[in-house]
Write an enzyme that holds these catalytic residues in place. Structure first.
Site, PDB file in Angstrom:
ATOM      1  N   ARG A 174     -20.971  -1.815 -25.267  1.00 30.04           N
ATOM      2  CA  ARG A 174     -21.384  -1.161 -26.523  1.00 30.04           C
ATOM      3  C   ARG A 174     -20.705   0.196 -26.536  1.00 30.04           C
ATOM      4  O   ARG A 174     -20.970   1.034 -25.665  1.00 30.04           O
ATOM      5  CB  ARG A 174     -22.901  -1.034 -26.586  1.00 30.04           C
ATOM      6  CG  ARG A 174     -23.348  -0.150 -27.726  1.00 30.04           C
ATOM      7  CD  ARG A 174     -24.818  -0.232 -28.025  1.00 30.04           C
ATOM      8  NE  ARG A 174     -25.143  -1.463 -28.724  1.00 30.04           N
ATOM      9  CZ  ARG A 174     -26.207  -1.634 -29.499  1.00 30.04           C
ATOM     10  NH1 ARG A 174     -27.071  -0.654 -29.671  1.00 30.04           N
ATOM     11  NH2 ARG A 174     -26.431  -2.777 -30.103  1.00 30.04           N
ATOM     12  N   HIS A 227     -20.138  -5.775 -35.144  1.00 32.76           N
ATOM     13  CA  HIS A 227     -21.362  -6.108 -34.401  1.00 32.76           C
ATOM     14  C   HIS A 227     -21.503  -7.643 -34.423  1.00 32.76           C
ATOM     15  O   HIS A 227     -22.411  -8.191 -35.057  1.00 32.76           O
ATOM     16  CB  HIS A 227     -22.556  -5.421 -35.064  1.00 32.76           C
ATOM     17  CG  HIS A 227     -23.769  -5.324 -34.189  1.00 32.76           C
ATOM     18  ND1 HIS A 227     -23.824  -5.820 -32.895  1.00 32.76           N
ATOM     19  CD2 HIS A 227     -24.998  -4.780 -34.431  1.00 32.76           C
ATOM     20  CE1 HIS A 227     -25.017  -5.583 -32.398  1.00 32.76           C
ATOM     21  NE2 HIS A 227     -25.745  -4.959 -33.294  1.00 32.76           N
ATOM     22  N   GLN A 268     -24.808  -9.641 -33.489  1.00 27.64           N
ATOM     23  CA  GLN A 268     -25.825  -9.467 -34.521  1.00 27.64           C
ATOM     24  C   GLN A 268     -25.603 -10.439 -35.680  1.00 27.64           C
ATOM     25  O   GLN A 268     -26.513 -11.159 -36.099  1.00 27.64           O
ATOM     26  CB  GLN A 268     -25.782  -8.025 -35.039  1.00 27.64           C
ATOM     27  CG  GLN A 268     -26.798  -7.745 -36.122  1.00 27.64           C
ATOM     28  CD  GLN A 268     -28.213  -7.762 -35.602  1.00 27.64           C
ATOM     29  OE1 GLN A 268     -28.521  -7.101 -34.616  1.00 27.64           O
ATOM     30  NE2 GLN A 268     -29.100  -8.512 -36.246  1.00 27.64           N
ATOM     31  N   ASP A 278     -28.966  -2.014 -43.600  1.00 29.42           N
ATOM     32  CA  ASP A 278     -28.855  -1.384 -42.278  1.00 29.42           C
ATOM     33  C   ASP A 278     -28.997   0.123 -42.493  1.00 29.42           C
ATOM     34  O   ASP A 278     -28.980   0.613 -43.638  1.00 29.42           O
ATOM     35  CB  ASP A 278     -27.485  -1.749 -41.662  1.00 29.42           C
ATOM     36  CG  ASP A 278     -27.310  -1.243 -40.227  1.00 29.42           C
ATOM     37  OD1 ASP A 278     -28.310  -0.850 -39.591  1.00 29.42           O
ATOM     38  OD2 ASP A 278     -26.154  -1.241 -39.741  1.00 29.42           O
ATOM     39  N   CYS A 294     -30.889  -5.499 -39.156  1.00 35.29           N
ATOM     40  CA  CYS A 294     -30.580  -5.688 -37.727  1.00 35.29           C
ATOM     41  C   CYS A 294     -31.551  -4.945 -36.831  1.00 35.29           C
ATOM     42  O   CYS A 294     -31.710  -5.305 -35.667  1.00 35.29           O
ATOM     43  CB  CYS A 294     -29.151  -5.254 -37.446  1.00 35.29           C
ATOM     44  SG  CYS A 294     -28.813  -3.543 -37.915  1.00 35.29           S
ATOM     45  N   ARG A 320     -31.872 -13.027 -31.227  1.00 34.81           N
ATOM     46  CA  ARG A 320     -30.782 -12.388 -30.471  1.00 34.81           C
ATOM     47  C   ARG A 320     -30.715 -13.005 -29.067  1.00 34.81           C
ATOM     48  O   ARG A 320     -29.634 -13.235 -28.531  1.00 34.81           O
ATOM     49  CB  ARG A 320     -31.013 -10.871 -30.355  1.00 34.81           C
ATOM     50  CG  ARG A 320     -30.883 -10.080 -31.650  1.00 34.81           C
ATOM     51  CD  ARG A 320     -29.476 -10.038 -32.197  1.00 34.81           C
ATOM     52  NE  ARG A 320     -28.509  -9.430 -31.294  1.00 34.81           N
ATOM     53  CZ  ARG A 320     -28.298  -8.114 -31.151  1.00 34.81           C
ATOM     54  NH1 ARG A 320     -28.966  -7.259 -31.895  1.00 34.81           N
ATOM     55  NH2 ARG A 320     -27.380  -7.666 -30.313  1.00 34.81           N
TER      56      ARG A 320
HETATM   57  N1   CP Z   1     -29.749  -4.618 -33.700  1.00 30.87           N
HETATM   58  C1   CP Z   1     -29.380  -4.084 -32.519  1.00 30.87           C
HETATM   59  O1   CP Z   1     -28.233  -4.247 -32.058  1.00 30.87           O
HETATM   60  O2   CP Z   1     -30.363  -3.423 -31.877  1.00 30.87           O
HETATM   61  P1   CP Z   1     -30.166  -2.420 -30.650  1.00 30.87           P
HETATM   62  O3   CP Z   1     -29.332  -1.262 -31.153  1.00 30.87           O
HETATM   63  O4   CP Z   1     -31.554  -2.013 -30.260  1.00 30.87           O
HETATM   64  O5   CP Z   1     -29.460  -3.159 -29.546  1.00 30.87           O
HETATM   65  N1  NVA Z   2     -25.004   0.263 -37.879  1.00 31.58           N
HETATM   66  C1  NVA Z   2     -25.940   0.551 -36.806  1.00 31.58           C
HETATM   67  C2  NVA Z   2     -26.392  -0.705 -36.165  1.00 31.58           C
HETATM   68  C3  NVA Z   2     -27.388  -0.520 -35.054  1.00 31.58           C
HETATM   69  C4  NVA Z   2     -27.806  -1.812 -34.421  1.00 31.58           C
HETATM   70  C5  NVA Z   2     -25.300   1.486 -35.801  1.00 31.58           C
HETATM   71  O1  NVA Z   2     -24.124   1.295 -35.468  1.00 31.58           O
HETATM   72  O2  NVA Z   2     -25.964   2.425 -35.350  1.00 31.58           O
END
Ligand code: CP
Ligand code: NVA
Length: 328
Positions: free
Chosen positions: A107, A134, A137, A229, A268, A296
């Protein structure tokens, strides 16, 4: 069946997958979900490195639990205090990790950090969210709709908000599977042009319609599911105030949902009640946000099995339109 059924060793972008690949992921996820206590050793002895520059609840927890469910293990490398590449180069990190583990989930802030890891590691690299995409997701979002609807082909999804990482991957999956997607953003926050072009190409093959607009009421016409989102993603915290003003008209609330016929609500998570979504909508009977969060786990277990032990991937016996039981 070959042990490399997927087109790449990695899952960096859903755009690399076909309709058949995605349906295989869904089929295996459904089988793993239906008999969670049966498939406890598919990844016995396999180890996953989890390298995270950003916070996470769902992604971190479900990859870790997913590996444990399948007989493997996961090691978390907390990189939240420094960007990848700051202590040693990303290629060097990749060449170390591949000596100890069987796969990496990353990540990152920069999408390039994930692509570099994937390029330099000989083991599978999974994108657990970058500033651009993502994929895990979006695969889960559509798996959840597929569970509810049987097939998503020809169904109509509306995304309202920022044209961000979540939006990009959602567009990819929709256009590959033949679902119609309308993306509604304020001017200047539209999805990335390269993603748009990839989706238009996929849509020409699948029969999907991919459209963008700036008017939320127009975007709701015919919507069977509406997705939103956060307005400021991780890394954009200093734009929060400015974005709150720009996105105010784009809140998914009861009066906007009145322009659809009982559309499902998707997010998400994490969500900010009172900003991108009203509390009434996210906590309503039409909201499927926790079904998605639950899934997930199952979808990522499926991805792990497809990348690490494809010959062992179980399939669901549940009927689904155009479901291919095996990859060619
Ligand atoms: N939706 C999602 O990816 O959640 P987190 O940021 O908690 O992993
Ligand atoms: N768009 C958001 C998604 C989090 C799961 C971010 O990148 O923070």
């Amino acid at each position: 069946m070959s042990t490399h059924s997927f087109p790449h060793k990695d899952l960096v972008s859903v755009a690399d997958l076909s309709n058949e690949h995605i349906l295989c992921i869904f089929s295996t996820a459904a089988a793993l979900k239906a008999e969670r206590d049966r498939y406890t050793d598919l990844l016995a002895g396999k180890r996953l490195a989890m390298v995270f520059e950003k916070e996470s609840l769902r992604t971190r927890f479900t990859f870790d639990i997913g590996m444990q469910d399948l007989g493997g293990s996961a090691v978390f490398l907390d990189h939240t205090s420094a960007r990848l590449g700051s202590r040693e180069s990303v290629p060097d990190m990749a060449k170390n990790l591949e000596r100890w583990v069987h796969a990496i989930v990353a990540r990152t802030y920069k999408h390039r950090a994930v692509t570099e890891l994937a390029k330099h590691a000989q083991i599978p690299v999974i994108n657990g969210l970058s500033d651009f995409l993502h994929p895990c997701q979006a695969l889960t979002d559509f798996f959840t709709l597929w569970e509810k609807w049987g097939s998503v082909k020809g169904r109509r999804i509306t995304y309202i908000g920022d044209g961000n990482n979540t939006c990009h991957s959602l567009m990819h999956v929709a256009s590959i599977l033949g679902a119609h997607i309308t993306v509604c953003t304020p001017e200047g926050y539209e999805p990335n042009l390269k993603v748009m072009n990839e989706c238009l190409t996929a849509a020409a093959r699948s029969g999907s319609e991919v459209t963008c607009c700036n008017d939320p009421v127009e975007a709701m016409q015919g919507a069977e599911a509406v997705y939103t989102d956060v307005w400021a993603s991780m890394g954009q915290e200093d734009e929060t105030e400015e974005r709150s003003a720009i996105f105010a008209e784009y809140q998914v609330n009861e009066s906007l949902l009145d322009h659809s016929e009982n559309a499902l609500f998707m997010h998400c998570l994490p969500a900010h009640r009172g900003q991108e979504v009203s509390a009434g909508v996210i906590d309503s009977e039409h909201s499927i946000v926790f079904d998605i969060a639950e899934n997930r786990l199952h979808v990522q277990k499926s991805i792990l099995v497809w990348l690490l032990a494809p010959q062992l991937a179980p399939h669901s016996s549940a009927p689904a339109d155009s479901l291919q039981p095996q990859l060619a």
